[in-house]
Design an enzyme around this catalytic site. Structure first.
Site, PDB file in Angstrom:
ATOM      1  N   ASP A  15      32.450  32.881  45.250  1.00 20.98           N
ATOM      2  CA  ASP A  15      32.416  34.302  44.888  1.00 20.98           C
ATOM      3  C   ASP A  15      31.064  34.948  45.234  1.00 20.98           C
ATOM      4  O   ASP A  15      30.447  35.619  44.374  1.00 20.98           O
ATOM      5  CB  ASP A  15      32.661  34.502  43.376  1.00 20.98           C
ATOM      6  N   GLU A 222      42.388  40.357  42.328  1.00 19.43           N
ATOM      7  CA  GLU A 222      41.043  40.157  41.754  1.00 19.43           C
ATOM      8  C   GLU A 222      40.005  40.384  42.850  1.00 19.43           C
ATOM      9  O   GLU A 222      40.346  40.773  43.961  1.00 19.43           O
ATOM     10  CB  GLU A 222      40.915  38.739  41.172  1.00 19.43           C
TER      11      GLU A 222
HETATM   12  O1  FUB Z   1      35.323  31.785  40.357  1.00 20.97           O
HETATM   13  C1  FUB Z   1      36.267  32.026  39.340  1.00 20.97           C
HETATM   14  C2  FUB Z   1      37.268  33.031  39.776  1.00 20.97           C
HETATM   15  O2  FUB Z   1      37.945  32.570  40.941  1.00 20.97           O
HETATM   16  C3  FUB Z   1      36.705  34.366  40.197  1.00 20.97           C
HETATM   17  O3  FUB Z   1      36.270  35.157  39.141  1.00 20.97           O
HETATM   18  C4  FUB Z   1      37.867  34.880  40.936  1.00 20.97           C
HETATM   19  O4  FUB Z   1      37.634  36.024  41.696  1.00 20.97           O
HETATM   20  C5  FUB Z   1      38.232  33.670  41.791  1.00 20.97           C
HETATM   21  O5  FUB Z   1      37.430  33.576  42.928  1.00 20.97           O
END
Ligand code: FUB
Length: 320
Positions: A15, A222
């Site tokens: 991320d 997301e």
């Molecule tokens: O790294 C944990 C979670 O996985 C992130 O918050 C999401 O966007 C996904 O990448």
């Protein structure tokens, strides 16, 4: 550089949120580790507990500095578990790190931690941001105003809310209904709270209708990111279970945004998450995959590739 390369594959970082501070690239990733928690749709296997900060003087060489641990769940007063994605903004000599973390009731909230330096260490506020929920904050600044984008479905808990209020029972809309949206709110002058109720980040299709929940290869899941290119606002995000990084273009930071296409095809691993930044006149896509861990979805490594635009402002798809 047109082929994506791994950064620091010796440690698992995901991320990546990249920004230019003090003339360098600073990268703020999540810190994956082998916690032994079995994989499930709720994301329990992403049981991260601290953050490191990285910097690069130039991207082409791939040389990267690890500034070490800058924030940990142990020093966040309201922490429960699972330190997920974060982002950093600069204002008036201070750096503000916005992070996703479950509280002691296992509810995701957004928190803020502050430092005098882009490389930390960061000191967390006593409480989460009031009225915050879900995951994946990213901050965009323009003319001294700061906008925070956030949200994520499934393990990110966005389906537990409507109109910024918690529901009694989580509910994903039907396939033909408008999709759940990421959220955006201006930050207060002190950067520590929302200045307003979060708004929906609406993504429209080519006919001007909101994308539907069943449109899984285009709807928001997301990993919000906002950047500006040639006077237009680009909202980019992950489609989650269809594993695409997509983007939509709008005329202002609140949107609406019109869906334009795919930035990155599915990577090795389950999640895909990114940031887009201009550095020394070139644009770059920072992202991650699980190739160095042999495909373990919870052990991801950062990557970077140059991003190119077409004459009409659309983005050339990067094939992973
Ligand atoms: O790294 C944990 C979670 O996985 C992130 O918050 C999401 O966007 C996904 O990448």
């Amino acid at each position: 550089m047109k082929k994506a390369k791994h950064l620091f594959p010796g440690a698992y970082m995901a991320d990546p949120s990249a920004h230019v501070f003090e003339g360098k690239i600073y990268i703020y990733p999540s810190h994956d580790w082998e916690s032994g928690i079995p994989e499930n749709d709720n994301g329990d296997h992403f049981n991260m507990k601290d953050y490191h900060v990285f910097s690069m003087e130039d991207i082409e060489s791939g040389e990267i500095t690890d500034h070490g641990e800058v924030l940990s769940v142990e020093t966040i007063p309201w922490s429960g578990r699972q330190l997920w994605d974060n982002d950093v903004a600069f204002k008036n000599g201070k750096y503000y790190l916005y992070f996703s973390l479950k509280d002691q009731n296992d509810i995701f909230r957004l928190g803020v931690a502050v430092s005098d330096k882009p490389y930390g260490p960061f000191v967390a506020q006593e409480n989460p941001i009031k009225g915050s929920y879900s995951i994946d904050p990213c901050v965009f600044e323009e003319n001294g105003e700061y906008y925070i984008y956030f949200g994520g479905i499934w393990g990110g808990q966005l389906q537990r809310y409507r109109n910024n209020k918690a529901l009694e029972c989580a509910a994903i809309p039907a396939d033909n209904e408008p999709a759940l949206c990421a959220k955006v709110a201006k930050l207060r002058g002190d950067m520590l709270e929302f200045a307003e109720e979060p708004h929906d980040v609406v993504i429209l299709d080519e006919n001007g209708s909101p994308l539907t929940q069943g449109d899984t290869s285009r709807r928001f899941f997301e990993a919000s990111w906002l950047h500006k290119y040639n006077g237009k606002y680009y909202f980019s995000y992950s489609t989650g279970d269809t594993h695409l990084l997509c983007y939509a273009i709008g005329d202002n930071p609140y949107g609406p945004f019109t869906y334009k296409g795919v930035i990155l095809t599915p990577v090795i691993g389950w999640t895909t998450h990114h940031s887009i930044v201009e550095f020394k006149g070139r644009w770059y896509l920072f992202h991650h995959d699980s190739a160095p861990s042999g495909g373990k979805t919870w052990l991801r490594s950062m990557k970077v590739v140059e991003l190119e635009y077409n004459e009409d402002g659309t983005i050339k798809t990067v094939n992973s």
